[in-house]
Scaffold this motif. Structure first.
Motif, PDB file in Angstrom:
ATOM      1  N   GLY A   1       0.837  -1.188   0.000  1.00 54.75           N
ATOM      2  CA  GLY A   1       0.000   0.000   0.000  1.00 54.75           C
ATOM      3  C   GLY A   1       0.873   1.240   0.000  1.00 54.75           C
ATOM      4  O   GLY A   1       2.103   1.170   0.094  1.00 54.75           O
ATOM      5  N   LYS A   2       0.246   2.381  -0.098  1.00 59.52           N
ATOM      6  CA  LYS A   2       0.992   3.633  -0.065  1.00 59.52           C
ATOM      7  C   LYS A   2       1.537   3.921   1.334  1.00 59.52           C
ATOM      8  O   LYS A   2       0.943   3.535   2.345  1.00 59.52           O
ATOM      9  N   ILE A   3       2.663   4.598   1.365  1.00 59.23           N
ATOM     10  CA  ILE A   3       3.185   5.193   2.596  1.00 59.23           C
ATOM     11  C   ILE A   3       2.994   6.691   2.436  1.00 59.23           C
ATOM     12  O   ILE A   3       3.642   7.319   1.602  1.00 59.23           O
ATOM     13  N   PRO A   4       2.055   7.286   3.186  1.00 63.25           N
ATOM     14  CA  PRO A   4       1.695   8.695   2.954  1.00 63.25           C
ATOM     15  C   PRO A   4       2.860   9.651   3.184  1.00 63.25           C
ATOM     16  O   PRO A   4       3.817   9.344   3.918  1.00 63.25           O
ATOM     17  N   ALA A   5       2.763  10.815   2.565  1.00 63.99           N
ATOM     18  CA  ALA A   5       3.736  11.879   2.819  1.00 63.99           C
ATOM     19  C   ALA A   5       3.658  12.306   4.284  1.00 63.99           C
ATOM     20  O   ALA A   5       2.624  12.155   4.941  1.00 63.99           O
ATOM     21  N   TYR A   6       4.764  12.823   4.803  1.00 59.32           N
ATOM     22  CA  TYR A   6       4.765  13.252   6.204  1.00 59.32           C
ATOM     23  C   TYR A   6       5.695  14.449   6.390  1.00 59.32           C
ATOM     24  O   TYR A   6       6.600  14.693   5.580  1.00 59.32           O
ATOM     25  N   GLU A   7       5.427  15.200   7.453  1.00 64.16           N
ATOM     26  CA  GLU A   7       6.229  16.363   7.821  1.00 64.16           C
ATOM     27  C   GLU A   7       6.613  16.238   9.288  1.00 64.16           C
ATOM     28  O   GLU A   7       5.784  15.874  10.121  1.00 64.16           O
ATOM     29  N   VAL A   8       7.872  16.527   9.602  1.00 65.15           N
ATOM     30  CA  VAL A   8       8.380  16.412  10.966  1.00 65.15           C
ATOM     31  C   VAL A   8       9.251  17.625  11.275  1.00 65.15           C
ATOM     32  O   VAL A   8      10.008  18.090  10.422  1.00 65.15           O
ATOM     33  N   MET A   9       9.147  18.127  12.511  1.00 66.38           N
ATOM     34  CA  MET A   9       9.989  19.232  12.966  1.00 66.38           C
ATOM     35  C   MET A   9      10.814  18.781  14.171  1.00 66.38           C
ATOM     36  O   MET A   9      10.312  18.050  15.041  1.00 66.38           O
ATOM     37  N   ASP A  10      12.074  19.227  14.229  1.00 61.09           N
ATOM     38  CA  ASP A  10      12.982  18.909  15.331  1.00 61.09           C
ATOM     39  C   ASP A  10      13.701  20.178  15.771  1.00 61.09           C
ATOM     40  O   ASP A  10      14.010  21.043  14.945  1.00 61.09           O
ATOM     41  N   ILE A  11      13.988  20.268  17.062  1.00 60.40           N
ATOM     42  CA  ILE A  11      14.840  21.347  17.568  1.00 60.40           C
ATOM     43  C   ILE A  11      15.895  20.760  18.487  1.00 60.40           C
ATOM     44  O   ILE A  11      15.638  19.791  19.217  1.00 60.40           O
ATOM     45  N   SER A  12      17.089  21.323  18.433  1.00 61.30           N
ATOM     46  CA  SER A  12      18.194  20.891  19.287  1.00 61.30           C
ATOM     47  C   SER A  12      19.015  22.104  19.676  1.00 61.30           C
ATOM     48  O   SER A  12      19.116  23.076  18.912  1.00 61.30           O
ATOM     49  N   ALA A  13      19.599  22.062  20.864  1.00 61.06           N
ATOM     50  CA  ALA A  13      20.434  23.164  21.338  1.00 61.06           C
ATOM     51  C   ALA A  13      21.539  22.612  22.228  1.00 61.06           C
ATOM     52  O   ALA A  13      21.402  21.528  22.818  1.00 61.06           O
ATOM     53  N   SER A  14      22.635  23.346  22.319  1.00 62.17           N
ATOM     54  CA  SER A  14      23.736  22.958  23.201  1.00 62.17           C
ATOM     55  C   SER A  14      24.365  24.197  23.811  1.00 62.17           C
ATOM     56  O   SER A  14      24.352  25.282  23.213  1.00 62.17           O
ATOM     57  N   TYR A  15      24.925  24.032  24.994  1.00 58.89           N
ATOM     58  CA  TYR A  15      25.551  25.152  25.706  1.00 58.89           C
ATOM     59  C   TYR A  15      26.738  24.619  26.492  1.00 58.89           C
ATOM     60  O   TYR A  15      26.612  23.663  27.268  1.00 58.89           O
ATOM     61  N   ARG A  16      27.905  25.213  26.280  1.00 58.97           N
ATOM     62  CA  ARG A  16      29.100  24.839  27.027  1.00 58.97           C
ATOM     63  C   ARG A  16      29.404  25.929  28.041  1.00 58.97           C
ATOM     64  O   ARG A  16      29.399  27.124  27.704  1.00 58.97           O
ATOM     65  N   PHE A  17      29.667  25.554  29.286  1.00 61.28           N
ATOM     66  CA  PHE A  17      29.899  26.532  30.336  1.00 61.28           C
ATOM     67  C   PHE A  17      31.026  26.065  31.253  1.00 61.28           C
ATOM     68  O   PHE A  17      31.343  24.872  31.329  1.00 61.28           O
ATOM     69  N   LEU A  18      31.604  26.999  31.950  1.00 60.99           N
ATOM     70  CA  LEU A  18      32.728  26.743  32.860  1.00 60.99           C
ATOM     71  C   LEU A  18      33.792  25.882  32.187  1.00 60.99           C
ATOM     72  O   LEU A  18      34.390  24.995  32.803  1.00 60.99           O
TER      73      LEU A  18
END
Length: 811
Positions: free
Chosen positions: A748-765
């Protein structure tokens, strides 16, 4: 579409001339003329900076005309500064000699500026490889905001245009990726390597990558599209090479620890130590992660171990040894019907299915700089691995409930030993430097396949057979391979190179064993098979520099996909294998334009065409007595063609001086593709008569017509943030292009899809860091795969929204 692409090519071509800039290069040496690695070279009061390579060489690109102050600095050297003037041509500073500091420094920590772009193109020559004229992508994982703990391929490969991902395994145990409309099934259309050596069980017989290293341990990923076939052999997709981190060259000992907590009970630990002591460099890590999983019955527990040690015998000779081990137990939630998915995508109808693949890799690496113009690399590698599954299996599909009886056990055992030697020679001809890369490869592989064993009626991961019974099926496969390959990069002019090449493979494949037991206890043995093939491949590539940092490139390379074990083994004693069945063959073609303009704009836009001929399939045939049998043979051809493009814009780099509020970068990775069958012969028996069909014109399964990934990154000092949007067009799961899903959800068909991701990083001391990632931000319900067998059958849902937080320390 192609008209728009042509206009884009023309636009980029014109822009590159308008904003063409200059290059500054040189070599940093000590008083003994020895090149110094890891030395910082900057143009004062600008954002241009770089670090010398292992030979002390450096290069700064896209520098506008003007007068600058060049500063050379390092932890154990006295700073050197010199004034340079650039005016419409490259500047070669030759050797810059620096002196070592007399006083030793202790406890010094160098905090480097992280590159905002994690993607680069390979040079024309890297190590013993010739890459001129090829489409290459090198992803620097130390400069990427992504969920590395679960090997999220959607984020990791976001900037490599046209990469399709099977997202049916939220644990990240197996990375399934492909390009140009090929199947992502455990990345089997790539030649998958780690540090340049094979990590799949048998590249010519069963190339599925059941092992991949944890992304936390990976320094960079090298991807070369189909034109890699000459230097690396099968497959159509090209090369996918994971390059692991090594010990810090400037410290005798350093340690890194990362602890991760996340959704669905996830816990992860990555602990690594390494450094350089005299002529010795070493690095080792242990990685653990476990979770309950997003779906019911989907928990997992994974351990990865790795250790490597390298010894510099002298300035010209190095030797290294490394060992990797992976072990895990993963509960398989199984597939769903379309109705079940719509009702609750997190449900599972299988509570007793498990999977595990213990894997061991050992490799010896030898580098020898024979002369200034000749270098040699030899790798000797060995693999011992397994593929184990236990659970309730029913060919009727997931609509049949588990009867809580004895489960089926299937086990594969793999041995793969090989060696590969490469030699790169630089020579003078007609006043120009040319490069010749040659190599030889030999390998021996064995697979022992045991299936249809009767296991316990328990719920745990238990591979024991009951009452000392035998496996219903037990087969052995052997593969021997000897190959020779060569490519030569001719420097026709200062700006133009042509690289022809060839490869010759000799492959032996054998199979023998028991297919099943008869009711009286006698064995149904397969006819022992021996197949010897001689495969010759040709190819040619070319690259023309429009400016110092932009170039046109093109290549045409033959490819092949060997006949796999599963295709040589009939599922039943009545089935017949075509004795003249050929390996799938074809070619990859590329033509594109790539480069960068200052640090502001990077691009790579290309047209590709992939011809995939002699695909293997099954036909229903009749004997003289009108009895029927299944005949496995070559049945079809297909053509995949389209556009791949990567565009990256950093507006904050428009100003020459460093700004005080950070850098912003916008990137877009797009592919548009038309993948169709030219011929696909089918022959079935229906209503007491044979029906012959040709599926010419049908779309190729697993080939999305478009893949779009768009993102924005922000970097300010030690803080970074990335937002990413992905959209993948619908695909068919079968060559028949079934529109309405079948009852068992296999087709069968595999429908189209949309996905959003966010990532962040912080280095300290200085020594501490925090990383956060939210995947599938909008909690989109979707799936990317329909499976006819394990870990299905049925459609396999992708994970919903998940959250991860990592605390790290490096000292």
């Amino acid at each position: 579409m192609f008209k728009n692409i042509f206009i884009s090519f023309l636009f980029l071509f014109q822009i590159s001339f308008i904003i063409a800039q200059n290059t500054v290069k040189g070599r940093i040496t000590d008083v003994k003329q020895q090149g110094l690695p890891s030395v910082l070279v900057v143009l004062d009061n600008t954002s241009w900076q770089t670090v010398t390579n292992e030979n002390g060489d450096f290069e700064l690109v896209n520098i506008p005309n003007g007068t600058y102050k060049l500063i050379v600095s390092g932890i154990n050297i006295d700073n050197v500064s010199t004034e340079i003037t650039i005016s419409n041509e490259p500047l070669d500073l030759k050797n810059i000699v620096v002196k070592e500091k007399i006083k030793n420094l202790a406890g010094v920590v160098i905090v480097g500026k992280r590159e905002i772009s994690p993607l680069r193109k390979a040079g024309e020559v890297e190590g013993t490889q010739l890459l001129a004229g090829k489409k290459t992508d090198i992803i620097n994982l130390t400069s990427i905001d992504a969920n590395l703990i679960t090997n999220n391929a959607r984020e990791v490969f976001a900037r490599t245009a046209g990469v399709s991902v099977w997202e049916n395994d939220g644990s990240g145990i197996q990375v399934g990726v492909a390009v140009r409309g090929l199947s992502p099934n455990r990345s089997w259309e790539f030649n998958v390597r780690q540090n340049g050596y094979d990590i799949s069980s048998d590249v010519f017989g069963y190339p599925e990558a059941y092992y991949n290293p944890p992304m936390e341990a990976v320094k960079e990923i090298q991807m070369i599209r189909g034109a890699a076939s000459l230097q690396f052999g099968a497959q159509f997709g090209g090369l996918l090479n994971y390059v692991l981190k090594t010990g810090d060259k400037n410290k005798s000992f350093s340690v890194e620890a990362q602890n991760t907590a996340g959704s669905f009970g996830l816990y992860g630990l990555y602990l690594a130590a390494g450094g350089t002591k005299g002529k010795w460099n070493y690095y080792a890590y242990v990685q653990h992660r476990s979770a309950d999983g997003w779906r019911q019955n989907s928990r997992y527990n994974i351990q990865n171990y790795h250790a490597q040690v390298n010894y510099e015998i002298n300035k010209k000779m190095k030797i290294g040894l490394e060992y990797s081990q992976m072990g895990y137990q993963s509960q398989q939630a199984g597939g769903l019907t379309d109705a079940q998915f719509a009702q609750n995508a997190r449900q599972s109808t299988r509570a007793r299915n498990w999977f595990g693949t213990p894997w061991h890799l050992l490799a010896l690496n030898f580098d020898y700089q024979i002369s200034e113009n000749t270098k040699l690399n030899t790798k000797v590698f060995g693999l011992i691995g397994e593929r184990n599954s236990v659970g309730f299996v029913n060919s009727a599909g997931i609509t049949i409930a588990d009867n809580n009886g004895n489960r089926q056990i299937d086990r594969d055992f793999y041995d793969n030993i090989g060696t590969e030697t490469r030699l790169l020679t630089t020579y003078q001809l007609f006043g120009k430097k040319h490069h010749l890369s040659t190599g030889v490869r030999a390998s021996i592989s064995r697979t022992v396949r045991k299936q249809n064993g009767i296991g316990t009626n328990g719920i745990d991961y238990n591979l024991a057979l009951i009452d000392n019974t035998d496996f219903g099926r037990e087969l052995q496969f052997h593969t021997k391979n000897l190959a020779f390959f060569a490519e030569n990069m001719f420097q026709v002019t200062k700006k133009w190179t042509i690289t022809p090449g060839f490869r010759f493979d000799y492959i032996e494949s054998t199979s023998e064993g028991r297919l099943s037991f008869n009711t009286n206890g006698t064995e149904n043995l397969v006819n022992p098979e021996f197949t010897a093939r001689k495969i010759a491949l040709l190819g040619i590539g070319t690259e023309f520099k429009i400016t110092e940092n932009t170039s046109f490139y093109s290549n045409l390379s033959q490819s092949f996909r060997p006949v796999y074990y599963a295709e040589l083994t009939p599922p039943a004693t009545t089935d017949i294998i075509d004795q003249n069945m050929k390996d799938a063959n074809g070619f990859n073609f590329d033509i594109g334009y790539k480069g960068q303009i200052n640090e502001v704009f990077r691009f790579d836009v290309n047209y590709f065409r992939l011809e995939y001929n002699d695909r293997i399939g099954t036909l229903t045939m009749a004997r003289p007595d009108n009895s029927r049998y299944q005949f496995r043979t070559n049945v079809g051809n297909s053509t995949n063609e389209g556009i791949e493009s990567y565009l990256e814009f950093t507006p904050t780099k428009l100003q020459k001086t460093q700004n005080n509020w950070g850098d912003i970068q916008i990137f877009t990775s797009l592919s548009f593709m038309n993948a169709k069958y030219n011929r696909l012969q089918l022959r079935t028996f229906s209503n007491n008569q044979f029906v012959e069909t040709n599926l010419a014109g049908n779309r190729v399964e697993n080939a999305p017509q478009s893949i779009q990934r768009i993102g924005i990154s922000y970097l300010y000092k030690t803080f970074s943030f990335t937002y990413q949007y992905s959209k993948v067009a619908e695909v068919f799961s079968d060559a028949n292009n079934t529109e309405i899903p079948t009852a068992n959800a296999n087709n069968g068909k595999i429908p189209a899809y949309e996905v959003m991701d966010i990532s962040a990083s912080y280095r300290f001391l200085t020594n501490y860091s925090l990383k956060v990632s939210i995947n599938n931000l909008t909690d989109r319900m979707y799936f990317t795969r329909r499976a006819g067998g394990y870990p299905g059958p049925g459609l396999l849902p992708s994970d919903g929204r998940s959250f991860y937080l990592t605390f790290g320390i490096k000292i």
